[in-house]
Write a protein that holds these residues in place. Structure first.
Motif, PDB file in Angstrom:
ATOM      1  N   VAL A 259     -19.009 115.584 -63.716  1.00 18.43           N
ATOM      2  CA  VAL A 259     -17.835 116.185 -64.348  1.00 18.43           C
ATOM      3  C   VAL A 259     -17.639 117.604 -63.845  1.00 18.43           C
ATOM      4  CG1 VAL A 259     -16.861 117.000 -66.527  1.00 18.43           C
ATOM      5  CG2 VAL A 259     -17.943 114.744 -66.399  1.00 18.43           C
ATOM      6  N   LEU A 260     -18.749 118.358 -63.728  1.00 16.96           N
ATOM      7  CA  LEU A 260     -18.672 119.730 -63.250  1.00 16.96           C
ATOM      8  C   LEU A 260     -18.162 119.785 -61.816  1.00 16.96           C
ATOM      9  CD1 LEU A 260     -19.230 122.734 -63.657  1.00 16.96           C
ATOM     10  CD2 LEU A 260     -21.583 122.331 -62.901  1.00 16.96           C
TER      11      LEU A 260
ATOM     12  N   ILE B  67     -27.286 111.714 -68.681  1.00 16.98           N
ATOM     13  CA  ILE B  67     -26.374 112.730 -69.230  1.00 16.98           C
ATOM     14  C   ILE B  67     -26.229 113.891 -68.252  1.00 16.98           C
ATOM     15  CG2 ILE B  67     -26.084 114.444 -71.063  1.00 16.98           C
ATOM     16  CD1 ILE B  67     -27.439 112.448 -72.962  1.00 16.98           C
ATOM     17  N   PHE B  68     -27.375 114.274 -67.656  1.00 17.42           N
ATOM     18  CA  PHE B  68     -27.341 115.372 -66.692  1.00 17.42           C
ATOM     19  C   PHE B  68     -26.484 115.020 -65.473  1.00 17.42           C
ATOM     20  CE2 PHE B  68     -29.090 117.312 -62.842  1.00 17.42           C
ATOM     21  CZ  PHE B  68     -28.901 118.661 -63.135  1.00 17.42           C
ATOM     22  N   ILE B  69     -26.689 113.779 -64.986  1.00 17.47           N
ATOM     23  CA  ILE B  69     -25.925 113.333 -63.813  1.00 17.47           C
ATOM     24  C   ILE B  69     -24.435 113.279 -64.134  1.00 17.47           C
ATOM     25  CG2 ILE B  69     -25.500 111.394 -62.261  1.00 17.47           C
ATOM     26  CD1 ILE B  69     -28.513 110.785 -62.428  1.00 17.47           C
TER      27      ILE B  69
ATOM     28  N   GLY C 233     -37.446 106.082 -72.075  1.00 23.30           N
ATOM     29  CA  GLY C 233     -36.032 105.828 -72.323  1.00 23.30           C
ATOM     30  C   GLY C 233     -35.264 107.108 -72.555  1.00 23.30           C
ATOM     31  N   LEU C 234     -35.890 108.045 -73.297  1.00 24.93           N
ATOM     32  CA  LEU C 234     -35.240 109.324 -73.563  1.00 24.93           C
ATOM     33  C   LEU C 234     -35.050 110.111 -72.273  1.00 24.93           C
ATOM     34  CD1 LEU C 234     -34.172 111.357 -75.620  1.00 24.93           C
ATOM     35  CD2 LEU C 234     -36.524 112.215 -75.866  1.00 24.93           C
ATOM     36  N   SER C 235     -36.054 110.036 -71.404  1.00 27.46           N
ATOM     37  CA  SER C 235     -35.976 110.746 -70.117  1.00 27.46           C
ATOM     38  C   SER C 235     -34.838 110.211 -69.265  1.00 27.46           C
ATOM     39  CB  SER C 235     -37.296 110.609 -69.378  1.00 27.46           C
ATOM     40  OG  SER C 235     -37.221 111.213 -68.097  1.00 27.46           O
TER      41      SER C 235
END
Length: 220
Positions: free
Chosen positions: A21-22, A14-16, A6-8
């Motif tokens: 956003v970037l 979050i990374f995606i 789940g953390l992964s």
């Protein structure tokens, strides 16, 4: 294992999201100069149109002395009043309809084609002279060809003219528009059509009356 999985997944999400956003921020940064240039281009275009309109309003499509109708025996069936709308002109080839006003001064030419006060009434025996700006009411006049039809309507009826030819004269030429013993139409505008500034020449389009028709009643 489930907690790590789940953390992964959360880290990946979050990374995606961060990456999205970037990417969005980078795209906006790259688009900004293009949008700024686009806005400036829009202004340049509007500015050119405004300057062009000012030049056109200063032009005189029908210079003094260019019309010489002395001795013409025209039959004026209607007493036109200066500045009034006396009818309309329709160009089938251009699919363009323009109002006709009495007079060829700046106020009339801003609204439509101007009927030269000293010329024959539309449809009458003689030379009916209409003037107009090259980039507004008479835009596309140079696309008309011999045998093309021009339709004019006044309170007296509908008049069908046929184009007979065209002529380019110097803007300072006098007596270029002459009298006629038959019903003819002369349209005059500044030339060259795409000239930047006050055009030096005049474009004269001539047409002869083919027939007169009664005004049709519009369906209510």
């Amino acid at each position: 294992m489930k907690k790590r999985s789940g953390l992964s997944i959360a880290v990946k999400l979050i990374f995606i999201l961060s990456l999205c956003v970037l990417i969005y921020s980078v795209v906006q940064i790259l688009k900004a100069p293009a949008e700024a240039r686009h806005a400036l281009n829009d202004w340049d275009k509007k500015r050119e149109e405004a300057v062009s309109l000012q030049v056109l309003e200063e032009e005189t499509p029908l210079p003094a002395g260019m019309v010489n109708l002395s001795g013409e025996k025209s039959i004026s069936r209607t007493d036109y009043t200066g500045g009034e709308v006396i009818g309309e002109i329709y160009f089938p080839r251009l699919d363009k309809r323009v109002a006709i006003l009495e007079g060829t001064e700046r106020p009339q030419l801003k609204k439509g084609a101007g009927h030269y006060e000293g010329s024959a009434a539309i449809g009458a025996i003689g030379n009916s002279v209409l003037a107009g700006h090259r980039d507004t009411v008479f835009r596309g006049l140079g696309n008309l060809e011999v045998h093309d039809l021009i339709e004019l309507e006044t309170a007296e009826g509908k008049f069908i003219y046929e184009v007979t030819g065209s002529l380019i004269v110097d803007g300072d030429e006098r007596g270029a528009i002459k009298q006629s013993d038959t019903p003819v139409l002369t349209l005059i505008t500044c030339y060259p059509f795409s000239y930047v500034g006050s055009a030096p020449d005049r474009y004269l389009l001539s047409a002869s009356l083919l027939r007169q028709e009664p005004l049709s009643r519009e369906a209510e």
